[in-house]
Design a protein around this motif. Structure first.
Motif, PDB file in Angstrom:
ATOM      1  N   MET A  70       0.943  -1.238   0.006  1.00 28.35           N
ATOM      2  CA  MET A  70       0.058  -0.073   0.167  1.00 28.35           C
ATOM      3  C   MET A  70       0.911   1.207   0.053  1.00 28.35           C
ATOM      4  O   MET A  70       2.019   1.181   0.629  1.00 28.35           O
ATOM      5  N   SER A  78       3.054  -5.443   3.211  1.00 28.85           N
ATOM      6  CA  SER A  78       2.573  -5.990   4.141  1.00 28.85           C
ATOM      7  C   SER A  78       3.468  -6.518   5.204  1.00 28.85           C
ATOM      8  O   SER A  78       3.055  -6.904   6.455  1.00 28.85           O
ATOM      9  N   ARG A  94       1.101   2.139   8.494  1.00 24.56           N
ATOM     10  CA  ARG A  94      -0.402   1.068   7.946  1.00 24.56           C
ATOM     11  C   ARG A  94      -1.020   0.713   9.374  1.00 24.56           C
ATOM     12  O   ARG A  94      -0.226   0.556  10.295  1.00 24.56           O
ATOM     13  N   ASP A 113      -3.459  -2.571   9.847  1.00 20.73           N
ATOM     14  CA  ASP A 113      -4.047  -3.843   9.044  1.00 20.73           C
ATOM     15  C   ASP A 113      -4.954  -4.530   9.809  1.00 20.73           C
ATOM     16  O   ASP A 113      -4.545  -4.704  10.982  1.00 20.73           O
ATOM     17  N   ASN A 154      -7.639  -2.579   5.480  1.00 20.26           N
ATOM     18  CA  ASN A 154      -6.404  -1.939   5.778  1.00 20.26           C
ATOM     19  C   ASN A 154      -6.274  -0.449   5.509  1.00 20.26           C
ATOM     20  O   ASN A 154      -6.917   0.041   4.596  1.00 20.26           O
ATOM     21  N   VAL A 210      -4.074   2.973   5.083  1.00 23.61           N
ATOM     22  CA  VAL A 210      -2.510   3.416   4.889  1.00 23.61           C
ATOM     23  C   VAL A 210      -2.645   4.964   5.285  1.00 23.61           C
ATOM     24  O   VAL A 210      -3.461   5.838   4.783  1.00 23.61           O
ATOM     25  N   TYR A 221      -2.793   0.326  -4.185  1.00 23.70           N
ATOM     26  CA  TYR A 221      -2.867  -1.013  -3.562  1.00 23.70           C
ATOM     27  C   TYR A 221      -2.387  -1.932  -4.575  1.00 23.70           C
ATOM     28  O   TYR A 221      -2.900  -2.201  -5.495  1.00 23.70           O
TER      29      TYR A 221
END
Length: 122
Positions: free
Chosen positions: A34, A53, A71, A73, A79, A81, A100
């Protein structure tokens, strides 16, 4: 599918700060990236910052030390950002796009938000 919704753009004076947010919803991908790209008038879209990730970050040189990506998550279904932008300069003026990238064994797919305007001006 994947949906990206951005918020946080606006007008700020040089030296000021803004925080951009982007919420991703939809299909889940355990491996993904992201981040943010930007496009100024008459220029090509360029990478600003990304975060995988697994936590690997990447910044374009012009924002290093001023911008911070992070981020949040939640089970990969949603998710978020963030892009914290400090010490903003007029040359940071652009439309900022959330990005993304989903990654599977077979393929990578790119998704984009609708863009949010950031204007740095006195």
């Amino acid at each position: 599918q994947v949906r990206l919704v951005e918020s946080g753009g606006g007008l700020v004076q040089p030296g000021g700060s803004l925080r951009l947010s982007c919420v991703k919803s939809g299909n889940r991908f355990s491996s993904n990236v992201m981040g943010w790209y930007r496009q100024a008038p008459g220029k090509q879209r360029e990478l600003v910052a990304t975060m995988s990730s697994s936590g690997i970050t990447n910044y374009t040189d012009s924002v290093k030390g001023r911008f911070t990506i992070s981020r949040d998550d939640k089970d990969n279904a949603e998710n978020t950002v963030f892009l914290q932008m400090n010490s903003l300069k007029p040359e940071d003026t652009a439309v900022y796009y959330c990005y993304y990238q989903s990654r599977t064994i077979l393929t990578y797919n790119d998704y984009w938000g609708q863009g949010t305007q950031v204007t740095v001006s006195s």
